[in-house]
Enzyme design. Structure first.
Site, PDB file in Angstrom:
ATOM      1  N   CYS A 111       0.762  -1.327  -0.045  1.00 17.52           N
ATOM      2  CA  CYS A 111       0.052  -0.106   0.021  1.00 17.52           C
ATOM      3  C   CYS A 111       0.905   1.269   0.040  1.00 17.52           C
ATOM      4  O   CYS A 111       0.495   2.429  -0.065  1.00 17.52           O
ATOM      5  CB  CYS A 111      -1.045  -0.024   1.048  1.00 17.52           C
ATOM      6  SG  CYS A 111      -2.006  -1.483   1.248  1.00 17.52           S
ATOM      7  N   HIS A 248      -3.402   7.287   2.302  1.00 16.04           N
ATOM      8  CA  HIS A 248      -3.832   5.839   1.891  1.00 16.04           C
ATOM      9  C   HIS A 248      -5.158   5.556   2.435  1.00 16.04           C
ATOM     10  O   HIS A 248      -5.450   5.767   3.321  1.00 16.04           O
ATOM     11  CB  HIS A 248      -2.710   4.718   2.123  1.00 16.04           C
ATOM     12  CG  HIS A 248      -3.319   3.238   2.087  1.00 16.04           C
ATOM     13  ND1 HIS A 248      -3.812   2.852   0.446  1.00 16.04           N
ATOM     14  CD2 HIS A 248      -3.465   2.285   2.970  1.00 16.04           C
ATOM     15  CE1 HIS A 248      -4.086   1.660   0.629  1.00 16.04           C
ATOM     16  NE2 HIS A 248      -3.968   1.094   2.075  1.00 16.04           N
ATOM     17  N   ASN A 278     -10.277  -0.162  -0.583  1.00 19.73           N
ATOM     18  CA  ASN A 278      -8.833  -0.212  -0.207  1.00 19.73           C
ATOM     19  C   ASN A 278      -8.242  -0.765  -1.792  1.00 19.73           C
ATOM     20  O   ASN A 278      -8.208  -1.859  -1.867  1.00 19.73           O
ATOM     21  CB  ASN A 278      -8.364  -0.986   0.858  1.00 19.73           C
ATOM     22  CG  ASN A 278      -6.906  -0.946   1.063  1.00 19.73           C
ATOM     23  OD1 ASN A 278      -6.068  -0.544   0.078  1.00 19.73           O
ATOM     24  ND2 ASN A 278      -6.382  -1.570   2.365  1.00 19.73           N
TER      25      ASN A 278
END
Ligand code: ACO
Length: 321
Positions: A111, A248, A278
């Site tokens: 990520c 993020h 996500n």
């Protein structure tokens, strides 16, 4: 010398998967998912590859920047869900774009991938090795998800975002930090391909994402504010000087907690995870592109970008738009 973003683009698969549809797969509810994560829907590939999505996002970033594919000198793709081990995704995207003059390779920091790619490109550009670069974060996480595990399958989405960057004299990147803690690699992990040569010794192998959600949560809310403060310190500014924190997009509660710890107004933290979930390395560039196309990024604004994820990896950078 510094580096600035001159164009953004993004691409999402056409299929939108609402929470309600997930309740037919696993024992969960729209209410539980929204309350614990803030996620309402995500896009899921029905065949689009990470390279297809990245190429689409890159084309839009080039168009937004007013640049041709042939002008690109460096093409860096961040992904943790490549379609092929070889060739790398960046080389596939290079072919799709016709970016024949670029050097192309991948980077995997989960990520944090897009943020680490941006910082890596900054090093190349400010060293004078290349003058410009196209950077994409792209994921088809739906292929590494265990669709019977309600603890993880509700979280993730597929998509890609890209930015075109070039050297600049003033503004642009003001400072960055990045960190890794490999000792905590087990809290969020996914096997790649099982060793099956004639001599292999049987070992546990899980080819899907496995996550200790609570560990990830507490890591994010402790380390992300600290790394943002560190990046701000390096840039010679404070939290109050920041116009937008582009974080993020893992979980709404993580973002709210980070805002609280930084004592920053939550309205400065744009959120799109309610619509896209996500998307790991694609999360930050997709959000940046949304903000850019909505005219919310005004020249002179100060942005903080911050990524965090498996590795563990985390970091932040400060950009004058
Ligand atoms: N639907 C319904 N119930 C569920 C679901 C679900 N989808 N998932 C778990 N539960 C149940 C659990 O089984 C448990 O039941 P029990 O009490 O009977 O044992 C209960 O809900 C509580 O489970 P917890 O895991 O403690 O729930 P928590 O409040 O911690 O929320 C979550 C889980 C959302 C994963 C949270 O820990 C989290 O957000 N962690 C951060 C992880 C993250 O964002 N990861 C993204 C990838 S990493 C990255 O991008 C940085």
């Amino acid at each position: 010398m510094s580096m600035k973003i001159i164009g953004t683009g993004s691409a999402l698969p056409t299929k939108k998967l609402e929470n309600e549809e997930l309740t037919k797969l696993v024992d969960t509810s729209d209410e539980w998912i929204r309350e614990r994560t803030g996620i309402g829907a995500r896009h899921i590939s029905t065949g689009e590859t990470v390279a297809d999505l990245a190429a689409d996002a890159c084309r839009k970033a080039l168009e937004n920047a007013g640049r041709e594919a042939s002008e690109v000198e460096l093409l860096l793709v961040a992904t943790c869900s490549p379609e092929t081990e070889i060739p790398c995704t960046a080389c596939q995207v290079q072919k799709m774009l016709g970016a024949g003059n670029a050097v192309a390779f991948d980077l995997n920091a989960a990520c944090s991938g897009f943020l680490f790619a941006l910082n890596t490109v900054y090093a190349y550009l400010t060293a004078g090795i290349y003058r410009n670069a196209l950077i994409a974060g792209t994921e088809v996480l739906s292929k590494i998800i265990d669709w019977t595990d309600r603890g993880t399958c509700i979280l993730f989405g597929d998509g890609a975002g890209a930015v075109m960057v070039e050297q600049c004299v003033e503004g642009g990147m003001m400072g960055f930090v990045q960190h890794s803690d490999g000792s905590k690699g087990n809290v969020l992990a996914c096997g790649s391909r099982k060793l099956e040569n004639p001599w292999f010794l049987e070992k546990d192998f899980v080819p899907y994402v496995r996550m200790d959600g609570r560990e990830v949560f507490s890591f994010a809310v402790r380390q992300v504010p600290a790394s943002i403060e560190e990046a701000l310190g390096k840039s010679g500014i404070t939290v109050d000087d920041v116009d937008l924190f582009v974080l993020h997009q893992a979980n709404r509660r993580i973002i709210e907690s980070i805002a609280q710890r930084l004592k920053a107004d939550i309205s400065k933290f744009p959120i799109n995870l309610d619509r896209v979930g996500n998307m790991s390395s694609a999360a930050i560039p997709v959000l940046l592109d949304e903000l850019n196309s909505q005219g919310k990024l005004i020249p002179g604004m100060t942005l903080v970008l911050s990524g965090f994820g498996a590795g563990l990896t985390y970091g932040a950078c400060v950009i004058k738009w």
